[in-house]
Write a protein that holds these residues in place. Sequence first.
Motif, PDB file in Angstrom:
ATOM      1  N   TYR A 112       0.839  -1.192   0.000  1.00  0.00           N
ATOM      2  CA  TYR A 112       0.000   0.000   0.000  1.00  0.00           C
ATOM      3  C   TYR A 112       0.877   1.246   0.000  1.00  0.00           C
ATOM      4  O   TYR A 112       1.822   1.345   0.779  1.00  0.00           O
ATOM      5  CB  TYR A 112      -0.881   0.050   1.243  1.00  0.00           C
ATOM      6  CG  TYR A 112      -2.003  -0.947   1.246  1.00  0.00           C
ATOM      7  CD1 TYR A 112      -3.278  -0.578   0.829  1.00  0.00           C
ATOM      8  CD2 TYR A 112      -1.800  -2.262   1.662  1.00  0.00           C
ATOM      9  CE1 TYR A 112      -4.320  -1.490   0.833  1.00  0.00           C
ATOM     10  CE2 TYR A 112      -2.838  -3.174   1.674  1.00  0.00           C
ATOM     11  CZ  TYR A 112      -4.102  -2.781   1.264  1.00  0.00           C
ATOM     12  OH  TYR A 112      -5.128  -3.686   1.260  1.00  0.00           O
ATOM     13  N   SER A 122      -6.841  12.277  -4.945  1.00  0.00           N
ATOM     14  CA  SER A 122      -6.502  10.883  -5.238  1.00  0.00           C
ATOM     15  C   SER A 122      -6.377  10.651  -6.742  1.00  0.00           C
ATOM     16  O   SER A 122      -5.435   9.992  -7.207  1.00  0.00           O
ATOM     17  CB  SER A 122      -7.556   9.946  -4.644  1.00  0.00           C
ATOM     18  OG  SER A 122      -7.239   8.607  -4.915  1.00  0.00           O
ATOM     19  N   GLU A 123      -7.307  11.189  -7.507  1.00  0.00           N
ATOM     20  CA  GLU A 123      -7.268  11.030  -8.965  1.00  0.00           C
ATOM     21  C   GLU A 123      -6.043  11.713  -9.570  1.00  0.00           C
ATOM     22  O   GLU A 123      -5.386  11.156 -10.458  1.00  0.00           O
ATOM     23  CB  GLU A 123      -8.556  11.549  -9.593  1.00  0.00           C
ATOM     24  CG  GLU A 123      -9.746  10.643  -9.306  1.00  0.00           C
ATOM     25  CD  GLU A 123     -11.083  11.214  -9.768  1.00  0.00           C
ATOM     26  OE1 GLU A 123     -11.128  12.382 -10.228  1.00  0.00           O
ATOM     27  OE2 GLU A 123     -12.089  10.487  -9.649  1.00  0.00           O
ATOM     28  N   SER A 167      -3.011   9.602  -8.608  1.00  0.00           N
ATOM     29  CA  SER A 167      -3.024   8.347  -9.361  1.00  0.00           C
ATOM     30  C   SER A 167      -2.531   8.570 -10.792  1.00  0.00           C
ATOM     31  O   SER A 167      -1.708   7.807 -11.299  1.00  0.00           O
ATOM     32  CB  SER A 167      -4.431   7.756  -9.362  1.00  0.00           C
ATOM     33  OG  SER A 167      -4.459   6.553 -10.089  1.00  0.00           O
ATOM     34  N   ASP A 168      -3.026   9.624 -11.436  1.00  0.00           N
ATOM     35  CA  ASP A 168      -2.598   9.941 -12.804  1.00  0.00           C
ATOM     36  C   ASP A 168      -1.098  10.229 -12.856  1.00  0.00           C
ATOM     37  O   ASP A 168      -0.395   9.767 -13.759  1.00  0.00           O
ATOM     38  CB  ASP A 168      -3.374  11.144 -13.358  1.00  0.00           C
ATOM     39  CG  ASP A 168      -4.833  10.817 -13.643  1.00  0.00           C
ATOM     40  OD1 ASP A 168      -5.188   9.615 -13.663  1.00  0.00           O
ATOM     41  OD2 ASP A 168      -5.627  11.765 -13.823  1.00  0.00           O
ATOM     42  N   LEU A 189       1.242   9.221 -10.752  1.00  0.00           N
ATOM     43  CA  LEU A 189       2.008   8.000 -10.489  1.00  0.00           C
ATOM     44  C   LEU A 189       1.971   7.054 -11.688  1.00  0.00           C
ATOM     45  O   LEU A 189       2.956   6.377 -11.976  1.00  0.00           O
ATOM     46  CB  LEU A 189       1.490   7.303  -9.235  1.00  0.00           C
ATOM     47  CG  LEU A 189       1.725   8.050  -7.915  1.00  0.00           C
ATOM     48  CD1 LEU A 189       1.027   7.340  -6.763  1.00  0.00           C
ATOM     49  CD2 LEU A 189       3.203   8.221  -7.634  1.00  0.00           C
ATOM     50  N   ASP A 190       0.841   7.014 -12.386  1.00  0.00           N
ATOM     51  CA  ASP A 190       0.768   6.201 -13.607  1.00  0.00           C
ATOM     52  C   ASP A 190       1.725   6.737 -14.672  1.00  0.00           C
ATOM     53  O   ASP A 190       2.359   5.974 -15.399  1.00  0.00           O
ATOM     54  CB  ASP A 190      -0.661   6.178 -14.167  1.00  0.00           C
ATOM     55  CG  ASP A 190      -1.607   5.318 -13.340  1.00  0.00           C
ATOM     56  OD1 ASP A 190      -1.120   4.538 -12.494  1.00  0.00           O
ATOM     57  OD2 ASP A 190      -2.839   5.439 -13.538  1.00  0.00           O
ATOM     58  N   ASP A 206       5.483   6.310 -12.933  1.00  0.00           N
ATOM     59  CA  ASP A 206       5.728   4.909 -12.572  1.00  0.00           C
ATOM     60  C   ASP A 206       6.921   4.727 -11.624  1.00  0.00           C
ATOM     61  O   ASP A 206       7.849   3.958 -11.921  1.00  0.00           O
ATOM     62  CB  ASP A 206       5.910   4.073 -13.841  1.00  0.00           C
ATOM     63  CG  ASP A 206       5.650   2.591 -13.592  1.00  0.00           C
ATOM     64  OD1 ASP A 206       4.947   2.263 -12.623  1.00  0.00           O
ATOM     65  OD2 ASP A 206       6.178   1.772 -14.357  1.00  0.00           O
ATOM     66  N   GLU A 247       3.288  -4.078  -8.068  1.00  0.00           N
ATOM     67  CA  GLU A 247       1.877  -3.741  -7.867  1.00  0.00           C
ATOM     68  C   GLU A 247       1.675  -3.213  -6.444  1.00  0.00           C
ATOM     69  O   GLU A 247       2.302  -3.692  -5.504  1.00  0.00           O
ATOM     70  CB  GLU A 247       0.998  -4.976  -8.090  1.00  0.00           C
ATOM     71  CG  GLU A 247       0.869  -5.344  -9.549  1.00  0.00           C
ATOM     72  CD  GLU A 247      -0.232  -6.372  -9.781  1.00  0.00           C
ATOM     73  OE1 GLU A 247      -1.197  -6.420  -8.994  1.00  0.00           O
ATOM     74  OE2 GLU A 247      -0.107  -7.127 -10.744  1.00  0.00           O
ATOM     75  N   LEU A 279      -3.067   2.300  -4.008  1.00  0.00           N
ATOM     76  CA  LEU A 279      -2.954   3.693  -3.582  1.00  0.00           C
ATOM     77  C   LEU A 279      -4.143   4.036  -2.697  1.00  0.00           C
ATOM     78  O   LEU A 279      -5.292   3.795  -3.063  1.00  0.00           O
ATOM     79  CB  LEU A 279      -2.921   4.627  -4.796  1.00  0.00           C
ATOM     80  CG  LEU A 279      -2.983   6.123  -4.490  1.00  0.00           C
ATOM     81  CD1 LEU A 279      -1.737   6.588  -3.743  1.00  0.00           C
ATOM     82  CD2 LEU A 279      -3.167   6.911  -5.794  1.00  0.00           C
ATOM     83  N   GLU A 280      -3.859   4.591  -1.527  1.00  0.00           N
ATOM     84  CA  GLU A 280      -4.908   5.102  -0.637  1.00  0.00           C
ATOM     85  C   GLU A 280      -4.583   6.553  -0.314  1.00  0.00           C
ATOM     86  O   GLU A 280      -3.482   6.849   0.158  1.00  0.00           O
ATOM     87  CB  GLU A 280      -4.956   4.302   0.672  1.00  0.00           C
ATOM     88  CG  GLU A 280      -5.457   2.894   0.528  1.00  0.00           C
ATOM     89  CD  GLU A 280      -5.525   2.162   1.860  1.00  0.00           C
ATOM     90  OE1 GLU A 280      -5.015   2.673   2.887  1.00  0.00           O
ATOM     91  OE2 GLU A 280      -6.084   1.054   1.875  1.00  0.00           O
TER      92      GLU A 280
END
Length: 155
Positions: free
Chosen positions: A35, A56-57, A60-61, A63-64, A67, A72, A75-76
């Motif tokens: 996590y 969060s969005e 997430s974007d 980090l995508d 990378d 794996e 994400l929290e």
Amino acid sequence: MELLESIKEMVLPLIEQNDCYLDDIEYVKDNNEMYLRIYIEKNEGYLDMDTCVAVSELISDKLDETDPIKDEYILEVSSPGIEKPLKTFEQVQKSVGEYVYAKFKNPKAGLCEVEGYLKSVDNQELEFEYLVKNIKKKIIVNYDNIQFIRLAVKF
């Protein structure tokens, strides 16, 4: 720690553009899953679900795109909660006037823990005010003697 520092640098602007600040970040294994937990707070007022989702969005974007973690993970992004641990001396200093729970490394005045108001922080000395049978008591404990301290809910 290098990984968390680089992630922190990436996400700080995204958090700040939503009038929030980074409270803590950790990359931990929990139930055989990895996590990445990012704890945020609002600069003013309370963190709402919409802000948390928006941050969060964005994270997430980012980090995508970059990378930084090859394996794996989940994400929290959340608030540290109402009883958040105070992990640094600076967090303790900012919590003067708050109701807290503290556990001591070594007993002080016969106490191993205290729950009450953090009245002051002077150098490394923390002053707590607590109740015993509805009588206000005070205790001063050196920060080095604090094993654990967190915000607490008063009932």
